[in-house]
Design a protein around this motif. Sequence first.
Motif, PDB file in Angstrom:
ATOM      1  N   MET A  52       0.868  -1.082  -0.019  1.00  0.00           N
ATOM      2  CA  MET A  52       0.064   0.246   0.066  1.00  0.00           C
ATOM      3  C   MET A  52       0.859   1.227   0.018  1.00  0.00           C
ATOM      4  SD  MET A  52      -3.341  -0.810  -0.160  1.00  0.00           S
ATOM      5  CE  MET A  52      -4.362  -2.157  -0.025  1.00  0.00           C
ATOM      6  N   ALA A  53       2.311   1.103   0.411  1.00  0.00           N
ATOM      7  CA  ALA A  53       3.105   2.346   0.580  1.00  0.00           C
ATOM      8  C   ALA A  53       3.914   2.312  -0.812  1.00  0.00           C
ATOM      9  CB  ALA A  53       3.981   2.161   1.700  1.00  0.00           C
ATOM     10  N   LEU A  54       3.541   1.694  -1.648  1.00  0.00           N
ATOM     11  CA  LEU A  54       4.511   1.735  -2.904  1.00  0.00           C
ATOM     12  C   LEU A  54       4.531   2.785  -3.836  1.00  0.00           C
ATOM     13  CD1 LEU A  54       4.269  -2.119  -4.379  1.00  0.00           C
ATOM     14  CD2 LEU A  54       6.225  -0.934  -3.055  1.00  0.00           C
ATOM     15  N   GLY A  55       3.391   3.678  -3.487  1.00  0.00           N
ATOM     16  CA  GLY A  55       3.403   4.852  -4.082  1.00  0.00           C
ATOM     17  C   GLY A  55       4.411   5.862  -4.018  1.00  0.00           C
ATOM     18  N   VAL A  56       5.270   5.702  -2.872  1.00  0.00           N
ATOM     19  CA  VAL A  56       6.306   6.352  -2.357  1.00  0.00           C
ATOM     20  C   VAL A  56       7.455   6.124  -3.497  1.00  0.00           C
ATOM     21  CG1 VAL A  56       8.026   6.863  -0.718  1.00  0.00           C
ATOM     22  CG2 VAL A  56       5.824   6.819  -0.119  1.00  0.00           C
ATOM     23  N   LEU A  57       7.789   4.802  -3.671  1.00  0.00           N
ATOM     24  CA  LEU A  57       8.537   4.409  -4.879  1.00  0.00           C
ATOM     25  C   LEU A  57       8.268   4.588  -6.115  1.00  0.00           C
ATOM     26  CD1 LEU A  57       9.459   0.889  -3.230  1.00  0.00           C
ATOM     27  CD2 LEU A  57      11.010   2.928  -3.149  1.00  0.00           C
ATOM     28  N   ASN A  58       6.887   4.628  -6.617  1.00  0.00           N
ATOM     29  CA  ASN A  58       6.404   4.761  -7.948  1.00  0.00           C
ATOM     30  C   ASN A  58       6.844   6.106  -8.426  1.00  0.00           C
ATOM     31  OD1 ASN A  58       4.710   3.810  -9.994  1.00  0.00           O
ATOM     32  ND2 ASN A  58       3.757   5.930  -9.448  1.00  0.00           N
ATOM     33  N   VAL A  59       6.893   7.381  -7.179  1.00  0.00           N
ATOM     34  CA  VAL A  59       7.303   8.544  -7.524  1.00  0.00           C
ATOM     35  C   VAL A  59       8.593   8.373  -8.085  1.00  0.00           C
ATOM     36  CG1 VAL A  59       7.675  11.011  -7.055  1.00  0.00           C
ATOM     37  CG2 VAL A  59       5.605   9.512  -6.490  1.00  0.00           C
ATOM     38  N   GLU A  60       9.623   7.794  -7.211  1.00  0.00           N
ATOM     39  CA  GLU A  60      11.166   7.606  -7.391  1.00  0.00           C
ATOM     40  C   GLU A  60      11.316   6.843  -8.912  1.00  0.00           C
ATOM     41  OE1 GLU A  60      13.268   9.111  -5.358  1.00  0.00           O
ATOM     42  OE2 GLU A  60      11.852   9.625  -3.925  1.00  0.00           O
ATOM     43  N   THR A  72       4.644   2.343 -15.601  1.00  0.00           N
ATOM     44  CA  THR A  72       5.392   2.392 -14.472  1.00  0.00           C
ATOM     45  C   THR A  72       4.543   1.617 -13.271  1.00  0.00           C
ATOM     46  OG1 THR A  72       6.856   4.207 -14.902  1.00  0.00           O
ATOM     47  CG2 THR A  72       6.987   3.516 -12.809  1.00  0.00           C
ATOM     48  N   ALA A  73       3.161   2.289 -13.314  1.00  0.00           N
ATOM     49  CA  ALA A  73       2.277   1.488 -12.403  1.00  0.00           C
ATOM     50  C   ALA A  73       2.033  -0.024 -12.493  1.00  0.00           C
ATOM     51  CB  ALA A  73       1.188   2.328 -12.675  1.00  0.00           C
ATOM     52  N   TRP A  74       2.499  -0.636 -13.562  1.00  0.00           N
ATOM     53  CA  TRP A  74       2.191  -1.906 -13.792  1.00  0.00           C
ATOM     54  C   TRP A  74       3.226  -2.582 -12.708  1.00  0.00           C
ATOM     55  CZ3 TRP A  74      -1.088  -5.323 -15.370  1.00  0.00           C
ATOM     56  CH2 TRP A  74      -1.839  -4.610 -16.299  1.00  0.00           C
ATOM     57  N   VAL A  75       4.400  -2.043 -12.112  1.00  0.00           N
ATOM     58  CA  VAL A  75       5.410  -2.700 -11.207  1.00  0.00           C
ATOM     59  C   VAL A  75       4.617  -2.881 -10.027  1.00  0.00           C
ATOM     60  CG1 VAL A  75       7.419  -2.389 -10.016  1.00  0.00           C
ATOM     61  CG2 VAL A  75       7.188  -1.568 -12.426  1.00  0.00           C
ATOM     62  N   SER A  76       3.868  -1.923  -9.636  1.00  0.00           N
ATOM     63  CA  SER A  76       3.202  -2.157  -8.154  1.00  0.00           C
ATOM     64  C   SER A  76       2.045  -3.081  -8.434  1.00  0.00           C
ATOM     65  CB  SER A  76       2.518  -0.824  -7.861  1.00  0.00           C
ATOM     66  OG  SER A  76       3.723   0.245  -7.426  1.00  0.00           O
ATOM     67  N   PHE A 170      -1.987  -0.541   9.844  1.00  0.00           N
ATOM     68  CA  PHE A 170      -0.533  -0.337  10.658  1.00  0.00           C
ATOM     69  C   PHE A 170       0.569   0.100   9.717  1.00  0.00           C
ATOM     70  CE2 PHE A 170      -3.021  -1.310  14.613  1.00  0.00           C
ATOM     71  CZ  PHE A 170      -3.000  -0.153  15.228  1.00  0.00           C
ATOM     72  N   GLY A 171       0.662  -1.262   8.814  1.00  0.00           N
ATOM     73  CA  GLY A 171       1.646  -1.156   8.096  1.00  0.00           C
ATOM     74  C   GLY A 171       1.725  -0.067   6.947  1.00  0.00           C
ATOM     75  N   THR A 172       0.489   0.319   6.492  1.00  0.00           N
ATOM     76  CA  THR A 172       0.538   1.303   5.296  1.00  0.00           C
ATOM     77  C   THR A 172       0.939   2.579   5.926  1.00  0.00           C
ATOM     78  OG1 THR A 172      -1.659   0.426   4.670  1.00  0.00           O
ATOM     79  CG2 THR A 172      -1.171   2.807   3.905  1.00  0.00           C
ATOM     80  N   PHE A 173       0.798   3.090   7.429  1.00  0.00           N
ATOM     81  CA  PHE A 173       1.480   4.044   7.984  1.00  0.00           C
ATOM     82  C   PHE A 173       2.981   3.773   7.929  1.00  0.00           C
ATOM     83  CE2 PHE A 173      -2.902   4.844   9.306  1.00  0.00           C
ATOM     84  CZ  PHE A 173      -3.054   6.014   9.032  1.00  0.00           C
ATOM     85  N   LEU A 174       3.261   2.866   8.843  1.00  0.00           N
ATOM     86  CA  LEU A 174       4.616   2.662   9.149  1.00  0.00           C
ATOM     87  C   LEU A 174       5.561   2.587   7.921  1.00  0.00           C
ATOM     88  CD1 LEU A 174       4.332   0.011  11.872  1.00  0.00           C
ATOM     89  CD2 LEU A 174       4.840   2.311  11.981  1.00  0.00           C
ATOM     90  N   MET A 175       5.156   1.832   6.807  1.00  0.00           N
ATOM     91  CA  MET A 175       5.960   1.632   5.665  1.00  0.00           C
ATOM     92  C   MET A 175       6.070   2.846   4.988  1.00  0.00           C
ATOM     93  SD  MET A 175       7.165  -1.012   6.061  1.00  0.00           S
ATOM     94  CE  MET A 175       7.104  -2.807   6.827  1.00  0.00           C
ATOM     95  N   THR A 176       4.960   3.702   4.793  1.00  0.00           N
ATOM     96  CA  THR A 176       4.993   4.848   4.300  1.00  0.00           C
ATOM     97  C   THR A 176       6.013   5.918   4.673  1.00  0.00           C
ATOM     98  OG1 THR A 176       2.780   4.650   3.357  1.00  0.00           O
ATOM     99  CG2 THR A 176       3.712   6.993   3.312  1.00  0.00           C
ATOM    100  N   VAL A 177       6.019   6.034   5.822  1.00  0.00           N
ATOM    101  CA  VAL A 177       6.908   6.871   6.568  1.00  0.00           C
ATOM    102  C   VAL A 177       8.352   6.277   6.538  1.00  0.00           C
ATOM    103  CG1 VAL A 177       7.531   7.653   9.087  1.00  0.00           C
ATOM    104  CG2 VAL A 177       5.111   7.600   8.231  1.00  0.00           C
ATOM    105  N   LEU A 178       8.356   4.925   6.806  1.00  0.00           N
ATOM    106  CA  LEU A 178       9.879   4.360   6.735  1.00  0.00           C
ATOM    107  C   LEU A 178      10.619   4.485   5.131  1.00  0.00           C
ATOM    108  CD1 LEU A 178      12.209   2.658   7.621  1.00  0.00           C
ATOM    109  CD2 LEU A 178      10.931   0.796   6.989  1.00  0.00           C
ATOM    110  N   LEU A 179       9.719   4.356   4.171  1.00  0.00           N
ATOM    111  CA  LEU A 179      10.003   4.349   2.596  1.00  0.00           C
ATOM    112  C   LEU A 179      10.492   5.832   2.300  1.00  0.00           C
ATOM    113  CD1 LEU A 179       7.765   1.755   0.802  1.00  0.00           C
ATOM    114  CD2 LEU A 179      10.480   1.703   1.393  1.00  0.00           C
TER     115      LEU A 179
END
Length: 510
Positions: A52-60, A72-76, A170-179
């Motif tokens: 759910m937090a792959l949007g951060v990497l998608n921008v990169e 690029t969206a096909w990766v996620s 919980f993971g959506t929040f934690l992984m978004t902040v971490l990434l």
Amino acid sequence: MYTSHEDIGYDFEDDPKDKKTLKPHPNIDGGWAWMMVLSSFFVHILIMGSQMALGVLNVEWLEEFHQSRGLTAWVSSLSMGITLIVGPFIGLFINTCGCRQTAIIGGLVNSLGWVLSAYAANVHYLFITFGVAAGLGSGMAYLPAVVMVGRYFQKRRALAQGLSTTGTGFGTFLMTVLLKYLCAEYGWRNAMLIQGAVSLNLCVCGALMRPLSPGKNPNDPGEKDLRVLPAHSTESVKSAGQQGRTEEKDGGPGNEETLGDLQAQECPDRAGHRKNLWALRILKTLSWLTMRVRKGFEDWYSGYFGTASLFTNRMFVAFIFWALFAYSSFVIPFIHLPEIVNLYNLSEQNDIFPLTSIIAIVHIFGKVILGVIADLPCISVWNVFLLANFTLVLSIFILPLMHTYAGLAVICALIGFSSGYFSLMPVVTEDLVGIEHLANAYGIIICANGISALLGPPFAGWIYDITQKYDFSFYICGLLYMIGILFLLIQPCIRIIEQSRRKYMDGAHV
């Protein structure tokens, strides 16, 4: 055709009359069962939260490779879709190796996918390393986490599934902040290397998935063989030693040369005996592995295509049809809401408190609350499940009509709460097919969800390219979702009509 059997939760115990009686397993609904919930909770954080937090990497990736947004969206989409699509095949691994080994291997494969993706030279490379490899590893760790919670709980199964699946929110929040932090400090490539190391914790979660012991059967020939062989080898060594000591006594102190010859003869005999024992053990292990793989494949094949096939259960087939359209109604708002907010000029308000965060937060409470309600003795799990589905599809129809932040926030809260029915899916699946078929059946359901997650977001983007609006994509997905719900409702009615017809025909013949 299928009924729910809870035999996995009982041990056989011999009474004084040598009769086998059933006693509840001490870890059912307590003890190590809560460690299963904790393990599944962290699996959801590491897998679903990171996806759910792959949007951060998608921008990169967009900035790095300068490819189109659709490509690029096909990766996620591949990573999320393959995680769920491989469910039926992961059922074969579970039948053969067990949940613990399958989850540990999945953690290793997932970590390898993250690490290899850090060296990607283009988007197509990410399709293989991240979309396929990391997605396959995620699927191998995700399904055992769901199945083991179902095996360890009977009375409070809905609550246990609800608590474990809150890890997604919980993971959506934690992984978004971490990434975000890792990408800002070390760059996206090093961030993926670190995330690969973090993903190794899936192996720890898999190690916690201790199988329920069915109890030892003293009449099991396999156990007898395991006891006989060491006893035989021990006796052989003892007899050889006794023979040597007897000859030593008979020979007396004057026959040192004879004693030396006997010891020299015993050494090759013992070495040869040990080699034979090792060869027997290797052959026995290979034979056991072959039988286990064969039995696991037969169970997997018969469950899908044999006489006891899951597809002969029409209610379960209707459940699959529903799953093909259900998950996209949750994924599409989650992925496209940021762009919808920009189209409505609500970016400033959304930056303060994102609408996707509202979905994730309320989603956590929805899973727990719906799980508690479904466990009440006076409440039917199916009624809670269907009511939540109707609320979600109604929210999907209303969402395009909202053009203010407050209105969108209310609808997002409804979407988050009603989508908490995900925690009830394993319970509903078990009610349809029984605990012994849960791994295979739930693998099919999440496979259907994977197809929905894989095709839903690109479909919504395609509709937007044609109409320059997201409204029609929500209406079409909501309509298909409603058809799936109605298909679920029709099946019990058909069954009642058929039963009444049989009774009428039997009465006519009499």
